[in-house]
Design an enzyme around this catalytic site. Sequence first.
Site: not given
Ligand code: CA
Length: 579
Positions: A191-193, A257, A275, A317, A340, A487
């Site tokens: 839920g970081g967004e 996550w 993030n 991000d 990332r 992916w």
């Molecule tokens: Ca993120």
Amino acid sequence: MNKKLIMVALLSAFAGSAANAAVTDAMIANDATTTGDVLSWGMGTNGQRFSPLTDINTKTVSKLVPAWSFSFGGEKQRGQESQPLIYNGKMFVTSSYSRIYALDVKTGAKLWKYEQRLPEGIMPCCDVVNRGAALYDNLVIFGTLDAYLVALDQDTGKVVWKEKVDDYAAGYSMSAAPLIAKGLLLTGVSGGEFGVVGRVEARNPRTGKLVWTRPMIEGQTGYKYDEAGNKSDNGVTGTTNKTWPGDTWKTGGAATWLGGTYDNVTGLAYFGTGNPAPWNSHLRPGDNLYSASTVALDLTNGQIKWSYQTTPHDGWDYDGVNEFITFDLDGKRVGAKADRNGFFYVMDANTGKLENAFPFVKNITWATGIDLKTGRPNYIDKGRPGDPTKGKAGDKGETVFAAPAFLGGKNQMPMAYSPQTKMFYVPANEWGMDIWNEPVSYKKGGAFLGAGFTIHPIYDDYIGALRAVNPKTGKIVWEIKNNAPLWGGVMTTAGGLVFYGTPEGFLKAVDAKTGKELWKFQTGSGIVAPPVTWKEGTTQYVSVVSGWGGAVPLWGGDIAKKVNFLEQGGSVWVFKLSK
Ligand code: CA
Ligand code: CA
């Protein structure tokens, strides 16, 4: 092998001798070396994804053929990022939309299915995926998109316990496989967004009751719980307002996550944090601990033993959730993380001290490198998207081209480590993005980004690249380019093989030393999940889930032309050598 590990091996051998034995802590601790089962995400809690099995090897792999395939069914398909678990003649595999199936491992026959009834308002940022379950005692446990943990009886599929982790309407969800270590069920949150507060929770796996919580944002309070469920203070994380100004820490993100790993040697669990929220970094000056970090946790008390921040004051991000895989390097226990942000890190697994850091992608615009003395990145100031409150660009701050794109040099797809070749096999991607900042304020359940973006390919002929990386020298020993972004995760075996899947639908086996392709099979939809292998009786099996989806088709911008012809699906495949 140290004494503790020998004990664990003996206990495990003893437990394995009883018919229908329940899954014990000792069996989980020894999962990486017991070839008759796959009890944990990562094929061992430290996530090496290395199998000692050799029946399927560089010489025999050309004879690998399907044994069976099973469809997840339903009208809704979407991304299938799940790693199957294997135990006691059963496969436990999760799928999109919070479904889980138990299958007869020899025939693929369906034994039972559980489907969480999801409310309309769930808010997964990046597709309706699930990455797998955990096994403990007679239970199989998984997290759902409406932020519940569900524990089912392995034999019947009946719900034994169900616990609400948090409020889906505030943006919380769960997509990672739970981790079991030292008798605790360890989970994170997604839920970081949405400006959630990332945390790690420890529960009693038999009952689902909380033991302790540890928030990943400075200033937030952790709690501990006694057996009656009474809650008490377990200390504040970090020092309030040290790296987060004003009230910004209250909605700071750092979602855990992707779950965590656990190392038997150090006795520590390692969770990556996402993030800081919002994406617009000008709204939260400072390092923003413990976002975009690897955090090592003492499981006995739920305290942070050490942390290492890969992207201090993240403005792209670049998240930081990527798995931390422990291994031995020149007699030292270390861990590796392909972040990332495009850099590959090697850290002391006991202390978090940075041992090595180097790029594993070709294009990095935000830093020239990592200072091995201070452990901090050497930033390129012009690489940060502009402040919308300054300059002439108006409400939209200055746009910059940044690489990697926010989907990362590597994202959720786990890499693998071979103690044989001493190399990591990293599913990497080469892409960039135009990114700009915008004003934003927090609203419960609303996207909390304050940024806009368009992702672009960098090369005409590929985005994905499976890379063999030497963690000591930083050299990329070989690479295999792939047109679409990779992916799915990777697995390696003592048979000298590396297995990985592509969005184009192929499960491939290549020579671990050279990268030479030795076998491939078309699974009918794109692969965005990691393969596993195990031995049932005298037969070695390989399995992978197939079903195109995940974050790329949702957020991929200009790369659509490389993926928009791919079809969705939802199935699990199992392979063995033909006679
Ligand atoms: Ca993120
Ligand atoms: Ca095992």
